[in-house]
Enzyme design. Structure first.
Site, PDB file in Angstrom:
ATOM      1  CG  ASP A 162       1.547  -6.370   4.019  1.00 19.66           C
ATOM      2  OD1 ASP A 162       0.727  -6.392   5.011  1.00 19.66           O
ATOM      3  OD2 ASP A 162       2.508  -5.531   3.118  1.00 19.66           O
ATOM      4  CB  SER A 163      -0.655  -9.334   8.363  1.00 22.73           C
ATOM      5  OG  SER A 163      -1.922  -9.360   7.793  1.00 22.73           O
TER       6      SER A 163
ATOM      7  CG  ASP B  76      -1.693  -5.523   2.310  1.00 22.80           C
ATOM      8  OD1 ASP B  76      -2.902  -4.765   1.477  1.00 22.80           O
ATOM      9  OD2 ASP B  76      -1.768  -5.723   3.292  1.00 22.80           O
TER      10      ASP B  76
ATOM     11  CE  LYS C  14      -4.704  -3.538   3.198  1.00 21.37           C
ATOM     12  NZ  LYS C  14      -3.460  -2.402   4.178  1.00 21.37           N
TER      13      LYS C  14
ATOM     14  CD  GLU D 168       1.482  -0.835   4.200  1.00 18.98           C
ATOM     15  OE1 GLU D 168       2.288  -0.304   4.110  1.00 18.98           O
ATOM     16  OE2 GLU D 168       1.153  -2.019   4.895  1.00 18.98           O
TER      17      GLU D 168
ATOM     18  CD  GLU E 182      -1.541  -0.899  10.442  1.00 16.93           C
ATOM     19  OE1 GLU E 182      -2.041  -0.763   9.530  1.00 16.93           O
ATOM     20  OE2 GLU E 182      -1.356  -1.128  11.650  1.00 16.93           O
TER      21      GLU E 182
HETATM   22  O1  KIV Z   1      -1.475  -6.534   6.095  1.00 14.93           O
HETATM   23  C1  KIV Z   1      -2.749  -5.984   7.096  1.00 14.93           C
HETATM   24  O2  KIV Z   1      -3.402  -7.145   7.207  1.00 14.93           O
HETATM   25  C2  KIV Z   1      -3.316  -5.386   6.765  1.00 14.93           C
HETATM   26  C3  KIV Z   1      -4.055  -4.297   8.010  1.00 14.93           C
HETATM   27  C4  KIV Z   1      -3.266  -4.766   9.008  1.00 14.93           C
HETATM   28  C5  KIV Z   1      -5.842  -2.822   7.827  1.00 14.93           C
HETATM   29  O3  KIV Z   1      -2.957  -4.214   6.549  1.00 14.93           O
END
Ligand code: KIV
Length: 271
Positions: free
Chosen positions: A51-52, A90, A120, A122, A189
């Site tokens: 989600d980056s 994510d 994924k 969090e 992280e």
């Molecule tokens: O969203 C992302 O890029 C991440 C990584 C930094 C692990 O969750």
């Protein structure tokens, strides 16, 4: 040339075997078809559709604004470019925190509409019911502890997490809980290297670190950061493997000059 294993297709099972034999797991983010093709062809083990994307693709300050539809768009684009890597998508902020039923339907949409291999999420104990429900539908889940950017408004900063004993202890308990629930891997992280080493030694599932030292079972970086497309972001943990910002700026400048000077296109470059 990279030192990659001979595995034809990376599965969650392959990752646990890699941990068992002490082979480090390589993971990078990708958000689109063309980048995913390059990263996959280079031999990466896991591609994270992070989600980056909210930051590096859309220019938002945080990961919070990206939507489930947008993550599905990125996920499906990446999957179309991948032949070997395991693709993890994510789950965006707001798509799983409400309740486990909502979490499951978001995860099902991701799996159906992207054809990715896993999702994924969090968090630890707060979301473990959602994780269990997603797993019960046969969807592999990667956990994520330590600095969890979707909680930035709770933390207030992006500094190192779990430096204090109480937070470190909670992280260890959360990690155990995620393993017991059935997660196949865990991202750690921005936490102290000693803590990441302890968690990695204790868990049987692989840990993938970012800013968590060299003892995790694998490493992950955001592709825009490691390729030097982002100039502004330089945390201590980041190693830049290229300076694409400069290379691309020079190439674009060269093109502009050629157009202005009537050098492009030449006779061979026309019909
Ligand atoms: O969203 C992302 O890029 C991440 C990584 C930094 C692990 O969750």
């Amino acid at each position: 040339m990279s030192t990659q294993s001979t595995v034809k297709v990376v599965t969650t099972h392959v990752l646990s075997e890699m941990k068992l034999r002490g082979e480090k797991i390589s993971m990078l983010t990708a958000y689109d078809y063309s980048m995913a093709r390059i990263v996959d062809a280079a031999g990466i083990d896991v591609i994270l559709v992070g989600d980056s994307a909210s930051n590096v693709m859309a220019g938002n300050e945080t990961t919070l604004p990206i939507t489930l539809d947008q993550m599905i768009y990125h996920g499906a684009s990446v999957v179309r470019g991948v032949k070997r890597a395991l693709v993890v998508v994510d789950m965006p902020f707001g798509s799983y925190q409400g309740n486990s039923k909502e979490a499951l339907s978001s995860a099902i949409r991701i799996m159906k509409e992207t054809a990715a291999d896993a999702v994924k999420l969090e968090g630890g104990i707060e979301i473990v019911e959602s994780i269990k429900r997603i797993l019960s539908a046969g969807i592999p889940v990667m956990g994520h502890l330590g600095l969890t950017p979707q909680s930035i408004h709770k933390f207030g900063t992006y500094t190192v997490r779990a430096k204090e004993e109480a937070e470190a202890q909670k992280l260890i308990e959360d990690a155990r809980l995620l393993e017991e629930a059935g997660c196949f891997a865990l991202v750690l992280e921005k936490i102290p290297a000693v803590l990441a080493e302890k968690v990695s030694r204790e868990l049987t599932i692989p840990t993938i670190g970012i800013g968590a030292g060299g003892s995790t079972d694998g490493q992950v970086l955001v592709i825009h950061d490691m390729l030097g497309i982002n100039k502004e972001f330089s945390p201590r943990f980041l190693r830049r493997y290229a300076d694409l910002y400069t290379i691309m700026t020079e190439a674009v400048g060269h093109y502009i000059d050629d157009v202005k000077n009537r050098d492009f296109p030449n006779e061979k470059e026309q019909y």
